[in-house]
Design a protein around this motif. Structure first.
Motif, mmCIF file in Angstrom:
data_model
loop_
_atom_site.group_PDB
_atom_site.id
_atom_site.type_symbol
_atom_site.label_atom_id
_atom_site.label_comp_id
_atom_site.label_asym_id
_atom_site.label_seq_id
_atom_site.Cartn_x
_atom_site.Cartn_y
_atom_site.Cartn_z
ATOM 1 N N SER A 216 0.808 -1.224 0.000
ATOM 2 C CA SER A 216 0.000 0.000 0.000
ATOM 3 C C SER A 216 0.839 1.272 0.000
ATOM 4 O O SER A 216 0.328 2.350 -0.292
ATOM 5 N N VAL B 150 2.199 2.773 2.605
ATOM 6 C CA VAL B 150 1.954 3.601 3.785
ATOM 7 C C VAL B 150 3.152 3.561 4.729
ATOM 8 O O VAL B 150 3.658 2.487 5.063
ATOM 9 N N HIS C 244 3.817 3.780 8.244
ATOM 10 C CA HIS C 244 2.986 3.656 9.440
ATOM 11 C C HIS C 244 3.633 4.320 10.658
ATOM 12 O O HIS C 244 4.867 4.410 10.746
ATOM 13 N N LYS D 90 -3.437 10.224 8.699
ATOM 14 C CA LYS D 90 -4.304 9.049 8.767
ATOM 15 C C LYS D 90 -5.382 9.253 9.821
ATOM 16 O O LYS D 90 -5.121 9.803 10.897
ATOM 17 N N ILE E 153 3.015 8.478 2.987
ATOM 18 C CA ILE E 153 3.051 7.531 1.874
ATOM 19 C C ILE E 153 4.356 7.714 1.103
ATOM 20 O O ILE E 153 4.926 8.804 1.056
ATOM 21 N N ASN F 164 -5.055 8.856 4.517
ATOM 22 C CA ASN F 164 -5.437 7.482 4.821
ATOM 23 C C ASN F 164 -6.653 7.469 5.755
ATOM 24 O O ASN F 164 -6.681 8.194 6.753
ATOM 25 N N TYR G 129 -8.779 4.632 7.882
ATOM 26 C CA TYR G 129 -8.711 3.239 8.322
ATOM 27 C C TYR G 129 -9.863 2.904 9.269
ATOM 28 O O TYR G 129 -10.350 3.772 9.997
ATOM 29 N N HIS H 155 -9.697 -0.105 3.710
ATOM 30 C CA HIS H 155 -9.379 1.277 4.046
ATOM 31 C C HIS H 155 -9.067 2.067 2.772
ATOM 32 O O HIS H 155 -8.948 1.499 1.686
ATOM 33 N N TYR H 156 -8.943 3.372 2.936
ATOM 34 C CA TYR H 156 -8.641 4.288 1.827
ATOM 35 C C TYR H 156 -7.167 4.671 1.902
ATOM 36 O O TYR H 156 -6.701 5.134 2.943
ATOM 37 N N THR H 157 -6.450 4.507 0.781
ATOM 38 C CA THR H 157 -5.012 4.776 0.776
ATOM 39 C C THR H 157 -4.622 5.610 -0.436
ATOM 40 O O THR H 157 -4.630 5.122 -1.573
#
Length: 407
Positions: A46, A48, A50, A88, A143, A243, A245, A258-260
């Protein structure tokens, strides 16, 4: 070579780079079975960066993720690798999710994460189209294209004197006949052979099989799970800024959709989580008899499926029915429509399982038994968020190598 790293993914390349920086006088090699590095998990994720919000306070995953995030941003700045701190939201959309969200918030603070709790009105300030009762906001979540990061690690390694050998698929490990104490790495091509004093294996989707070749136990077992994404149409990208989640449900083994946002401006929606019929099976009909039969006959997977049967059926249903996937996504952005999305890419996750059907959630190092054990170290499991944590993981592996081999 003095040290050979098997596996040209982000963890293997980060480890090779870290060891070379610490001990530049040592002769290193990385071997990779594909014709270039970072083609599998490192290039199918993805993207991301984190922040370390979810993980148990004090755990290795929490520590490495929080440290890894800072190291990743610093590295990208130094190497001029583009990234975006899009932030996020972890959004509770139902009352029953709020206690779980509150617990995650406490965890995040204990882990040293930068987070704030938002009410339903404040959510709109961050994500105008998102609907929720309460949300955790993580402004440091970002990202990046992790394939670009991995290739940068490889470039630094090569420029520092390391050798990267592609199209080298390892078929076996044996005692070296050329070194007093060392390992012969045999390639699938009979003409491919490397003699190395020490070997570190970062095998990703093949970690268990590579470990078995040098006398390690069969567990933990790698079971491949494919995640399929939808993609927002370009005309609808303004629905999402960062993001978005869900609140994890402890009843289910995987996070949920989720939206990424992506570096290229696209927005991925998903993924689902279904058993892949091939370890590198990115398409639904990709099939390998050995990979599938091995997974289906494994008692750990059977127990996992039995415990999560209804959830698994729902995941399969969403593969076949885009409406069902969109319906889940509408919990967060109600104005999303099926017409707003198209089918997108897929990734395959190397999920380590024990024989009781539990997801192995921590790092596993293994040297096995027998004559090769003193010269080999297998990274059997480098769990998500391994890409974010790659520089921190590399430091940990290098520490392990220095202790084991007395560098």
């Amino acid at each position: 070579y003095d040290v050979t790293i098997v596996g040209g993914g982000i963890v293997g390349l980060a480890t090779a780079r870290e060891l070379l920086l610490r001990h530049p006088g040592v002769k290193y090699a990385v071997v990779e079975k594909e014709n270039e590095v970072s083609l599998h998990q490192s290039g199918h994720n993805s993207g991301v960066i984190h922040a370390g919000i979810y993980y148990t306070p004090g755990s290795l995953k929490a520590k490495l993720c929080v440290e890894g995030l800072e190291l990743m941003y610093k590295y990208c700045d130094q190497q001029n690798i583009p990234y975006k701190k899009v932030g996020k939201l972890i959004v509770a959309v139902e009352e029953e999710e709020i206690p779980r969200l509150d617990n995650i918030y406490k965890r995040a603070l204990q882990n040293g994460c930068t987070v704030t709790m938002l009410d339903k009105h404040e959510i709109k300030d961050v994500e105008p189209h998102c609907k929720g009762l309460k949300a955790i906001h993580s402004p440091k979540t970002g990202i990046v294209d992790f394939a670009v990061v991995a290739r940068s690690y490889g470039k630094q390694f090569a420029e520092g004197g390391g050798t990267i050998r592609t199209n080298f698929e390892v078929s076996n490990f044996k005692k070296s006949s050329k070194l007093d104490s060392g390992v012969l790495i045999q390639g699938k091509d009979p003409n491919q052979q490397i003699h190395s004093k020490y070997v570190i294996v970062c095998g990703g989707l093949y970690a268990d099989r590579l470990a078995a070749k040098s006398g390690c136990e069969i567990l933990p077992k790698i079971v491949p799970f494919r995640g399929d994404y939808l993609v927002l149409k370009e005309s609808k990208r303004d629905l999402v800024r960062g993001n978005i989640y869900p609140v994890p449900d402890p009843r289910f083994p995987f996070l949920g959709v989720h939206y990424t946002p992506r570096m290229d401006g696209s927005v991925w929606l998903g993924p689902n989580a279904v058993l892949a019929f091939k370890r590198e099976g990115y398409k639904f009909f990709d099939f390998n008899f050995k990979d599938l039969s091995e997974a289906l006959l494994f008692s750990g997977l059977q127990k996992l499926v039995f415990r999560n049967f209804s959830a698994g059926v729902n995941e399969l249903y969403r593969v076949a029915n885009m409406n069902a996937q969109v319906k889940l996504l509408q919990r967060f952005i109600p104005e999303l429509k099926k017409e707003d999305v198209v089918k997108g890419p897929s990734g395959v996750r190397a999920q380590a399982l024990d024989d009781k059907g539990n997801l192995v959630d921590d790092f596993v190092f293994d040297s096995g038994k027998g004559e090769l054990s003193t010269n080999m170290l297998h990274v059997r499991n480098a769990p998500s968020p391994a890409a974010t944590s790659s520089l921190a993981i590399a430091k940990m592996i290098a520490d392990e190598v220095e202790t084991k081999y007395q560098f």
